[in-house]
Write an enzyme that holds these catalytic residues in place. Structure first.
Site, PDB file in Angstrom:
ATOM      1  N   SER A 188      18.967  14.951  89.886  1.00 50.61           N
ATOM      2  CA  SER A 188      17.448  14.736  90.051  1.00 50.61           C
ATOM      3  C   SER A 188      16.782  16.120  89.371  1.00 50.61           C
ATOM      4  CB  SER A 188      17.180  14.341  91.591  1.00 50.61           C
ATOM      5  OG  SER A 188      15.877  14.314  91.412  1.00 50.61           O
ATOM      6  N   ASP A 225      10.746  14.763  87.086  1.00 48.75           N
ATOM      7  CA  ASP A 225      11.981  15.778  87.298  1.00 48.75           C
ATOM      8  C   ASP A 225      12.915  15.080  86.258  1.00 48.75           C
ATOM      9  OD1 ASP A 225      12.217  13.126  88.391  1.00 48.75           O
ATOM     10  OD2 ASP A 225      13.397  14.030  90.254  1.00 48.75           O
ATOM     11  N   ASP A 258      15.354  12.813  86.403  1.00 45.24           N
ATOM     12  CA  ASP A 258      15.691  11.629  86.256  1.00 45.24           C
ATOM     13  C   ASP A 258      14.598  10.552  86.326  1.00 45.24           C
ATOM     14  OD1 ASP A 258      15.482  12.240  89.208  1.00 45.24           O
ATOM     15  OD2 ASP A 258      16.483  10.383  89.754  1.00 45.24           O
TER      16      ASP A 258
HETATM   17 MG    MG Z   1      14.606  12.441  91.097  1.00 45.53          MG
END
Ligand code: MG
Length: 452
Positions: A99, A240, A242
């Site tokens: 992430s 972010d 992902d």
């Molecule tokens: Mg994320």
């Protein structure tokens, strides 16, 4: 690795520094455990980290060795994998992502057949397989791996079904899009093109070491903020790594806080349909004020998206989310960065400039701090703070939330690191600061005493 054995999954899957905590051996073994749990076809996706191929290959090999068939979606945003799983009637999905963590990290996160993140009880089942002697299947039952390249496009099409694209097109918006060199590098430009906005893409090439840190905080978005100003754009959007999270910069270049964005979209959602809005105890009271005024009801949960989505499902909520991650149940029950971006553009097209919408929000001051606290002192510290505040009005949904006439303080152990978080909010900044100072110094003193 020994301390990872007891509990592998943190708040956001299994995460660690690559080739230190998170090795190919661990990923292979975890893949076997995940394959044993799902017992069927499993989709896999990854973000743009340098270790992506190594971790994905190891997880996939582990799953195939116990008989699971793997569908490789390649570099794909987390919500696009979640949409693929939910719409293809398969056993589950695995996302190789850390992430917003720095580039030396990677992680392994699982979603169930509905596309929703696994609940803790299911993660415990996977940990159960992991700790046992897992048998490989017979040679003639080994799983296969196939590829599917259109998950990103399918997901963008699904998002567009829930957005008034004509209204966005007519508004002729200028958008600066910051992809964080992450998994949204194809989906975000495609979505903006389909919505007919004038888009300038920032950090749009995929790479393992991003141009800016992956977490879309105000400090990390300096370039986006100055571009929004210099290009006189209507909005800046940042994901972010992902692309399940989205941050916004308003026209004029003001960073929009997570709770502000949540409030604006909650209000807009309630203008179309009344119903419950779900957010954790850590979100600002601003959300309550806005939701009540717009005729909705508010449900507060423990922190964490699996909990928020479960409560949304059980209560037929119309909208929900937590800092930076918004959930639109008419689309799918997970944090969806593309859907969040598209809805915000629709909201601006229909309701006017983002800066004007922000100026109408109630003003709260929230102070967020975290202190060092070893994992084994988290429960004792929480108990100490509860005892120290006996008799005070409190909410125990997650940690300790002290409720005052003019604000609140939330003290809760972090689910991902050896830290204890203290949030303090009030309309009066001095009050918020004073209460934050009091609780933080009490907590620091306790940890110091208990560590000696
Ligand atoms: Mg994320």
């Amino acid at each position: 690795m020994s301390d990872m054995m007891a509990r592998l999954f943190g708040t956001n899957g299994v995460r660690g520094v690559v080739n230190k905590d998170l090795t190919a051996d661990l990923a292979l073994r975890l893949g076997k455990a995940i394959g044993s749990f799902f017992k069927g076809d499993v989709a896999v996706a990854m973000d743009t980290r340098d270790s992506k191929d190594m971790i994905l290959s190891a997880v996939a090999a582990g799953m195939m060795s116990v008989g699971a068939n793997v569908i490789n979606l390649g570099v794909t945003p987390s919500p696009a994998l979640q949409y693929y799983v939910a719409s293809h009637n398969i056993a589950g999905g695995v996302i190789i992502t850390a992430s917003h963590n720095p580039p030396q990290f990677n992680g392994i996160k699982c979603v169930g057949p509905t596309g929703r993140e696994l609940i803790r009880a299911d993660e415990e089942k996977i940990e159960g397989f992991f700790s046992k002697d897992m048998k490989c299947c017979q040679w003639d039952s080994v799983g296969t791996m196939s590829s599917y390249a259109s998950a990103t496009e399918d997901h963008v099409n699904a998002v567009l079904k829930h957005v008034d694209a004509d209204a966005v097109r007519k508004a002729k918006l200028t958008v600066i899009m910051d992809c964080a060199n992450g998994a949204s590098f194809i989906s975000a430009p495609l979505l903006l093109k389909r919505l007919g906005v004038k888009a300038i893409i920032l950090n749009g090439d995929p790479r393992g070491i991003p141009e800016r840190p992956s977490e879309p905080t105000e400090e990390n978005l300096g370039e986006l903020i100055s571009l929004v100003k210099s290009k006189k754009a209507d909005i800046g959007i940042a994901h972010d790594g992902d692309a399940d999270r989205t941050a916004f910069v308003s026209d004029g270049g003001r960073f929009v806080g997570g709770d502000e964005g949540l409030s604006i979209i909650a209000k807009y959602a309630l203008s179309k349909k009344k119903g419950p809005v779900v957010t954790p105890v850590s979100s600002s009271s601003m959300v309550d004020d806005v939701v009540m005024k717009a005729g909705g009801t508010m449900i507060r949960t423990a922190v964490g998206t699996p909990t928020v989505t479960k409560v949304m499902l059980d209560n037929k909520a119309i909208f929900g989310g937590e800092e930076g991650g918004m959930i639109f149940p008419e689309h799918q029950l997970c944090r969806d960065g593309a859907m969040t971006a598209a809805k915000m553009l629709e909201c601006i097209a229909k309701e006017g400039p983002l800066s004007k919408q922000i100026s109408k929000l109630p003003v709260y001051h929230i102070i967020k701090r975290k202190i060092d606290c070893p994992d084994d002192l988290k429960d004792p510290l929480l108990k100490f703070l509860k005892d120290a505040n006996k008799g005070a009005k409190a909410d125990m949904t997650d940690g300790l939330k002290l409720i005052y006439a003019d604000g609140w303080v939330l003290a809760r152990p972090s689910g991902t690191e050896p830290k204890f978080r203290v949030y303090s909010e009030s309309k009066n900044k001095d009050v918020a600061l004073k209460r934050s100072d009091e609780t933080v110094s009490k907590a620091i003193e306790f940890v110091k005493r208990a560590s000696n």
